[in-house]
Design a protein around this motif. Structure first.
Motif, short mmCIF file in Angstrom:
data_model
loop_
_atom_site.label_atom_id
_atom_site.label_comp_id
_atom_site.label_asym_id
_atom_site.label_seq_id
_atom_site.Cartn_x
_atom_site.Cartn_y
_atom_site.Cartn_z
N ASP A 128 69.00 9.67 44.05
CA ASP A 128 68.33 9.32 42.81
C ASP A 128 69.30 8.83 41.73
OD1 ASP A 128 69.54 11.75 42.43
OD2 ASP A 128 67.83 12.71 41.44
N ASP A 129 70.56 8.57 42.08
CA ASP A 129 71.48 8.00 41.11
C ASP A 129 71.00 6.62 40.69
OD1 ASP A 129 73.39 9.93 40.61
OD2 ASP A 129 74.69 9.34 42.26
N PRO A 130 71.09 6.28 39.42
CA PRO A 130 70.65 4.95 38.97
C PRO A 130 71.53 3.85 39.57
CG PRO A 130 71.82 6.09 37.21
CD PRO A 130 71.61 7.09 38.30
N GLY A 131 70.88 2.73 39.90
CA GLY A 131 71.62 1.58 40.41
C GLY A 131 72.15 1.75 41.81
N ARG A 132 71.53 2.61 42.61
CA ARG A 132 72.07 2.92 43.93
C ARG A 132 72.24 1.66 44.80
NH1 ARG A 132 72.80 7.24 47.48
NH2 ARG A 132 72.54 6.67 49.67
N SER A 133 71.35 0.69 44.66
CA SER A 133 71.40 -0.48 45.53
C SER A 133 72.45 -1.51 45.10
CB SER A 133 70.03 -1.16 45.58
OG SER A 133 69.66 -1.64 44.29
N ILE A 134 72.97 -1.38 43.86
CA ILE A 134 73.93 -2.39 43.39
C ILE A 134 75.22 -1.80 42.83
CG2 ILE A 134 72.07 -4.01 42.83
CD1 ILE A 134 72.64 -3.35 39.87
N GLN A 135 75.27 -0.48 42.62
CA GLN A 135 76.44 0.12 41.98
C GLN A 135 77.66 0.06 42.91
OE1 GLN A 135 77.07 2.17 38.72
NE2 GLN A 135 78.84 1.10 39.60
N ARG A 136 78.71 -0.56 42.43
CA ARG A 136 79.95 -0.62 43.19
C ARG A 136 80.73 0.68 43.03
NH1 ARG A 136 81.89 -6.77 41.43
NH2 ARG A 136 80.10 -7.86 42.37
N LEU A 137 81.54 0.99 44.04
CA LEU A 137 82.33 2.22 44.00
C LEU A 137 83.42 2.15 42.94
CD1 LEU A 137 83.39 4.93 45.04
CD2 LEU A 137 84.65 3.66 46.79
N SER A 138 84.17 1.07 42.92
CA SER A 138 85.33 0.97 42.04
C SER A 138 84.90 0.83 40.59
CB SER A 138 86.19 -0.24 42.42
OG SER A 138 86.68 -0.15 43.73
N SER A 139 85.41 1.70 39.74
CA SER A 139 85.17 1.52 38.32
C SER A 139 86.06 0.41 37.76
CB SER A 139 85.42 2.83 37.57
OG SER A 139 86.70 3.34 37.85
N THR A 140 87.23 0.21 38.39
CA THR A 140 88.13 -0.89 38.02
C THR A 140 88.36 -1.78 39.24
OG1 THR A 140 89.23 0.55 36.42
CG2 THR A 140 90.35 -1.50 37.02
N GLY A 141 89.04 -1.25 40.24
CA GLY A 141 89.28 -2.03 41.45
C GLY A 141 90.05 -1.21 42.47
N HIS A 142 90.02 -1.65 43.71
CA HIS A 142 90.81 -1.11 44.81
C HIS A 142 91.44 -2.29 45.55
CE1 HIS A 142 88.61 2.62 44.04
NE2 HIS A 142 89.45 3.25 44.84
N TRP A 143 92.75 -2.38 45.53
CA TRP A 143 93.46 -3.49 46.17
C TRP A 143 94.42 -2.98 47.22
CZ3 TRP A 143 95.91 -5.69 41.05
CH2 TRP A 143 94.90 -6.16 40.19
N ILE A 144 94.59 -3.78 48.26
CA ILE A 144 95.69 -3.60 49.21
C ILE A 144 96.58 -4.83 49.07
CG2 ILE A 144 96.36 -3.25 51.61
CD1 ILE A 144 93.60 -2.04 52.10
N VAL A 145 97.77 -4.63 48.55
CA VAL A 145 98.66 -5.73 48.18
C VAL A 145 99.95 -5.64 49.00
CG1 VAL A 145 99.99 -6.79 46.31
CG2 VAL A 145 97.73 -5.80 45.85
N SER A 146 100.29 -6.73 49.67
CA SER A 146 101.55 -6.79 50.42
C SER A 146 102.68 -7.20 49.51
CB SER A 146 101.43 -7.78 51.59
OG SER A 146 100.59 -7.28 52.60
N VAL A 147 103.80 -6.52 49.66
CA VAL A 147 105.03 -6.86 48.95
C VAL A 147 106.05 -7.29 50.00
CG1 VAL A 147 106.84 -6.06 47.39
CG2 VAL A 147 104.51 -5.13 47.18
N HIS A 148 106.50 -8.53 49.90
CA HIS A 148 107.40 -9.10 50.89
C HIS A 148 108.83 -9.11 50.33
CE1 HIS A 148 103.88 -10.41 53.17
NE2 HIS A 148 103.40 -10.93 52.06
N THR A 149 109.72 -8.38 50.99
CA THR A 149 111.12 -8.34 50.57
C THR A 149 112.02 -8.78 51.72
OG1 THR A 149 111.79 -6.10 51.29
CG2 THR A 149 110.43 -6.26 49.30
N LYS A 150 113.26 -9.05 51.42
CA LYS A 150 114.22 -9.47 52.45
C LYS A 150 114.52 -8.34 53.43
CE LYS A 150 116.49 -12.94 49.54
NZ LYS A 150 117.76 -13.36 48.89
N ARG A 151 114.29 -7.11 53.02
CA ARG A 151 114.59 -5.95 53.88
C ARG A 151 113.35 -5.45 54.60
NH1 ARG A 151 117.93 -1.44 51.01
NH2 ARG A 151 117.94 -0.76 53.18
N GLY A 152 112.21 -6.08 54.39
CA GLY A 152 110.98 -5.67 55.05
C GLY A 152 109.81 -5.70 54.10
#
Length: 284
Positions: A128-152
């Motif tokens: 019964d939470d409001p907006g159940r069909s459209i409410q996104r989980l992230s209040s800001t965001g969730h990212w998976i970001v690759s960092v590429h360095t010379k050592r790995g």
């Protein structure tokens, strides 16, 4: 914010620049950083840092959920369009987003910001939470970001969760805060694609493992997982008058790294509620 960054006269911006110069981080996640489509504010900050002798070659940001209208009265105040009626709290679209500055090449591998809260396996969202069909989980965001360095290469698991307060006995924010942390367990279980490469959890969980509001056991259990290094146990990362010192922000490298050093800038050195957390790592 763009005006304040470029003016050179805003006390808070100048203090933040001073902190960033002192940290001298190779990679830094900024939270509560307003998003704009052309990244003008982030570019301006980079330019100011270059003027201070801190050159970052790479920047990354993406549209957050904060301020994105839902068209629903999520907070039940009888009005539409308020900051608590948005996908994430915000008085305008993009308020208080996230951004990364780096000396190394960045790549946004996966953006989980649009994942619906109700679709998370084991969700704490109620029928019964409001907006159940459209409410996104992230209040800001969730990212998976690759960092590429010379050592790995390695990957950052970035997020900034809602505080588990500012609601009523239904504890909607507390339950959402819990699931904003829990989604990373699903990521590591392979429910959102390939297992991250050398992950580091970084961001604001807004959850202390032993103090304050929120489902503290979830954070304590997360920190006890041997998969993670916890380089700063029991270290306060924020100070509120109502609660005193709290640990709410984290940098948790996985066991594939060597921890060289770690710390939190002292409250007397930073004129902000949230304190910068830093960790020096070595790639094995």
């Amino acid at each position: 914010m763009l005006r304040d960054i470029t003016s050179g006269k805003d006390k808070d911006i100048e203090a933040a620049l001073d902190v960033l110069v002192r940290l001298r981080a190779d990679v830094i996640l900024l939270t509560s950083f307003d998003y704009d489509l052309d990244e003008l504010a982030l570019t301006a900050l980079r330019e100011r840092l270059t003027d201070h002798g801190m050159a970052y070659d790479y920047q990354l940001t993406s549209a957050p959920n904060s301020g994105v209208p839902t068209g629903l009265d999520l907070d039940g105040d009888g009005r539409l369009g308020g900051p608590r009626d948005a996908q994430g709290y915000g008085q305008f679209i993009g308020q208080g987003g996230m951004a990364i500055l780096s000396r190394h090449h960045l790549e946004l591998e996966r953006d989980l910001t649009s994942v619906l809260w109700a679709e998370l396996d084991g969700t704490r969202m109620l029928p019964d939470d409001p907006g159940r069909s459209i409410q996104r989980l992230s209040s800001t965001g969730h990212w998976i970001v690759s960092v590429h360095t010379k050592r790995g290469d390695f990957q950052l698991l970035c997020f900034a969760a809602t505080p588990p307060v500012f609601d009523g006995p239904e504890d909607r924010n507390g339950r959402r805060n819990h699931d904003e942390l829990a989604i990373w367990r699903h990521v590591l279980a392979g429910h959102f694609g390939e297992f991250p490469n050398q992950p580091i959890l970084i961001g604001n969980a807004n959850l202390d493992p032993s103090r304050g509001d929120g489902m503290r056991d979830a954070m304590a259990h997360f920190l006890s997982d041997p998969f993670w290094h916890d380089p700063l146990p029991d270290s306060a990362t924020a100070h509120w008058d109502s609660t005193g010192p709290m640990r709410v922000s984290y940098v948790l490298p996985s066991r594939g790294f060597r921890i060289m050093d770690a710390g939190v800038l002292a409250k007397e050195d930073v004129d902000h509620v949230h304190l910068p957390v830093w960790v020096d790592i070595g790639l094995k």
